[in-house]
Design an enzyme around this catalytic site. Structure first.
Site, PDB file in Angstrom:
ATOM      1  N   GLY A  20     -78.341  64.736 -11.118  1.00 29.08           N
ATOM      2  CA  GLY A  20     -79.532  64.066 -10.615  1.00 29.08           C
ATOM      3  C   GLY A  20     -79.311  62.574 -10.528  1.00 29.08           C
ATOM      4  O   GLY A  20     -78.265  62.039 -10.913  1.00 29.08           O
ATOM      5  N   MET A  24     -82.305  54.258 -12.711  1.00 33.18           N
ATOM      6  CA  MET A  24     -81.351  53.567 -13.566  1.00 33.18           C
ATOM      7  C   MET A  24     -79.911  53.980 -13.313  1.00 33.18           C
ATOM      8  O   MET A  24     -78.992  53.293 -13.744  1.00 33.18           O
ATOM      9  CB  MET A  24     -81.706  53.801 -15.034  1.00 33.18           C
ATOM     10  CG  MET A  24     -83.099  53.319 -15.398  1.00 33.18           C
ATOM     11  SD  MET A  24     -83.409  53.386 -17.169  1.00 33.18           S
ATOM     12  CE  MET A  24     -82.335  52.062 -17.699  1.00 33.18           C
ATOM     13  N   VAL A  27     -76.589  60.934 -12.880  1.00 30.29           N
ATOM     14  CA  VAL A  27     -76.160  61.759 -14.003  1.00 30.29           C
ATOM     15  C   VAL A  27     -75.273  62.879 -13.473  1.00 30.29           C
ATOM     16  O   VAL A  27     -75.598  63.529 -12.470  1.00 30.29           O
ATOM     17  CB  VAL A  27     -77.366  62.357 -14.762  1.00 30.29           C
ATOM     18  CG1 VAL A  27     -76.885  63.152 -15.974  1.00 30.29           C
ATOM     19  CG2 VAL A  27     -78.326  61.264 -15.188  1.00 30.29           C
ATOM     20  N   LYS A  42     -74.138  59.723 -17.788  1.00 29.70           N
ATOM     21  CA  LYS A  42     -74.993  58.864 -16.958  1.00 29.70           C
ATOM     22  C   LYS A  42     -74.233  57.587 -16.647  1.00 29.70           C
ATOM     23  O   LYS A  42     -73.805  56.864 -17.560  1.00 29.70           O
ATOM     24  CB  LYS A  42     -76.309  58.549 -17.659  1.00 29.70           C
ATOM     25  CG  LYS A  42     -77.129  57.470 -16.938  1.00 29.70           C
ATOM     26  CD  LYS A  42     -78.549  57.339 -17.463  1.00 29.70           C
ATOM     27  CE  LYS A  42     -79.453  58.361 -16.826  1.00 29.70           C
ATOM     28  NZ  LYS A  42     -80.892  58.091 -17.081  1.00 29.70           N
ATOM     29  N   ASP A 135     -90.311  54.857 -21.858  1.00 29.90           N
ATOM     30  CA  ASP A 135     -90.282  55.422 -20.502  1.00 29.90           C
ATOM     31  C   ASP A 135     -90.523  56.932 -20.559  1.00 29.90           C
ATOM     32  O   ASP A 135     -89.815  57.713 -19.939  1.00 29.90           O
ATOM     33  CB  ASP A 135     -88.941  55.115 -19.822  1.00 29.90           C
ATOM     34  CG  ASP A 135     -89.006  55.293 -18.312  1.00 29.90           C
ATOM     35  OD1 ASP A 135     -90.129  55.324 -17.759  1.00 29.90           O
ATOM     36  OD2 ASP A 135     -87.936  55.413 -17.684  1.00 29.90           O
TER      37      ASP A 135
END
Length: 502
Positions: A20, A24, A27, A42, A135
């Site tokens: 995905g 930011m 991944v 990531k 978050d």
């Protein structure tokens, strides 16, 4: 779009596929160089890696997050920099995430509560360890498909990264809001310090989304969305999903309070309250009757205050109720509803002449007025046992058949200020009632949240009092009545009304 390709070796890991991408970074599922397992790698966007402030904070926060050992937190295995690019290797979770699950629509309450409860456990554990997430959102809640015979496994990811970004990076200083706006707490948006209850707010937004199929605030414009978090009342989820009980509205009103101090003590406490509200057997509130002749705000003739027309509301030591007040509080039992009057300190109740209303079901006395709590989540307490603004304690008010208001609260704060909050069927009912009041001084200030008010000043037999109206919907159906012994009209306006969270 994705910088790494299948088969490529990055930081010793063999990239297998893309899992995905987000704001930011991307991944990837990658094969561990020495162990027979997959990990999630990531790779952070170049804008983050190029910021020296972020790099330092990222390393510190990733180290802290790497110490978290909890079954509902995605474990961090390693982190580093490769060719100037920051990366982090995490536990690989086979499955999906809550955001993907929402594409099929709202989740059933049991599943939504299970996801929220597991996430709350993870957050409370991290908060105890001194780490905030900052978050929390459906996309960061992973759902494992390998649950076996047990329940779906829930894991919270991206601990540490959001905090590293949010504190002092050039990105934040240039105006970038890191937390996804739909789930961001007001204090994250107006510069106040974030804390554990900021994560609770975001989790409450997430639970609202899981149950309703949409977050509480849905503006598509960033400015409007920020304004909604800062100033708008919490929507009543029971009106969005009619199958949900009204009791859950008060839970969200408290968890999404603008002031963090008015929220629950922990994330687990919030989810427990939501679970109780969603699973409690609902029952209709029985009819309540008050002394014959009380109408309007509790007097025979709304145009006359502090006269013999209100004597029945002043039994015992309750003289302050004479200024057009309700004069009674409710005590609900399984067999009957007993109406009682109370003294100015809220104790020493003296029975009045009443008519008991039989019922065979235990009920929530506040259920009918929870929409009012949702309008004023930072003012009113969420339950009879909790406190609101300045220690405000409230009782659900009684009402006679002739009263023009529908539901109300009788309240007292720690400074001795008395407040009544009365909700009406529509603004027209408020207008017609106010038209019956005697002429007097009127001011039109704005509330602390910028809402236009109309304030009428009156003098009753027990002293000055204020009647406060809201000029804009949906607040225009509500009247506030304020009495503060020993204070003038202007002192009540300056020392309470101007600062109250209205």
């Amino acid at each position: 779009m994705h910088e790494l390709r299948a088969g490529e070796i990055f930081a010793g890991y063999r990239i297998e596929r893309v899992l995905g991408a987000g704001g930011m970074g991307s991944v990837y599922a990658a094969r561990h160089p020495r162990l027979p397992r997959l990990v999630a790698v990531k790779l952070l966007h170049a804008a983050y890696s190029a910021d020296p402030v972020f790099r330092g904070r990222f390393e510190r926060e990733a180290d802290l997050a790497g110490r978290l050992d909890h079954p509902n937190i995605v474990a961090i295995h390693d982190r580093g920099s490769e060719d100037g690019r920051l990366w982090i290797a995490m536990q690989y979770v086979a499955g999906s995430d809550a955001e993907t699950a929402l594409r099929a629509g709202p989740l059933a309450p049991p599943r939504a509560l299970h996801i929220a409860r597991s996430t709350a456990d993870a957050l409370d554990f991290a908060h105890t360890a001194g780490l905030l997430h900052r978050d929390v959102k459906p996309a960061n809640i992973l759902l494992s498909e390998s649950a076996g015979a047990g329940a779906e496994r829930v894991l919270l990811t991206d601990f540490g990264i959001a905090k590293a970004v949010d504190e002092g990076t050039a990105l934040t200083q240039s105006g970038t809001v890191v937390a996804t706006l739909r789930y961001a707490a007001p204090e994250q948006l107006d510069g106040r310090p974030a804390g554990a209850r900021s994560d609770q707010y975001s989790l409450a937004c997430t639970l609202f989304h899981l149950l309703a199929g949409r977050p509480p605030f849905t503006a598509t414009n960033a400015g409007a969305l920020i304004g909604a978090h800062l100033m708008h009342p919490v929507p009543r989820i029971s009106e969005i999903v009619v199958s949900l009980p009204a009791a859950v509205d008060a839970v969200f009103a408290r968890a999404l309070a603008k002031d963090p101090e008015h929220r629950f003590g922990s994330c687990a406490e919030m989810v427990a309250a939501a679970s109780a509200a969603l699973t409690a057997e609902t029952a209709a509130t029985p009819g309540m009757t008050g002394p014959a002749g009380h109408r309007g705000l509790g007097v025979d003739n709304p145009a006359v205050f502090g006269t013999a027309t209100a004597t029945r509301a002043r039994r015992g030591n309750t003289a302050w109720w004479a200024a057009g007040t309700l004069g009674l509080v409710t005590m609900l039992a399984i067999a009957a509803v007993v109406l009682m009057s109370r003294d100015a300190g809220g104790s020493g109740a003296v029975p009045t002449s009443t008519t008991a209303t039989p019922t065979t079901t235990a009920v929530d006395a506040w259920a009918a007025a929870r929409p009012t709590i949702a309008l004023f989540p930072d003012l009113l307490p969420a339950s009879p046992d909790s406190e609101g603004y300045r220690g405000l304690r409230c009782s659900f008010a009684t009402k006679s058949p002739e009263a023009v208001w529908d539901t109300g609260f009788d309240c007292t704060d720690r400074e001795g200020l008395r407040l009544q909050v009365m909700a009406h069927k529509d603004p027209g009912t408020v207008e017609r009632f106010v038209a019956t009041l005697p002429a007097g001084p009127v001011q039109q200030p704005r509330s602390r949240y910028g809402r236009p008010l109309t304030v009428h000043s009156f003098n009753g037999s027990t002293g000055p009092w204020l009647l406060v109206r809201f000029d804009a919907a949906p607040y225009s159906t509500v009247l506030l009545q304020v009495y503060w012994k020993g204070h003038t009209h202007q002192e009540m306006i300056d020392q309470w009304l101007s600062t109250a969270p209205l």
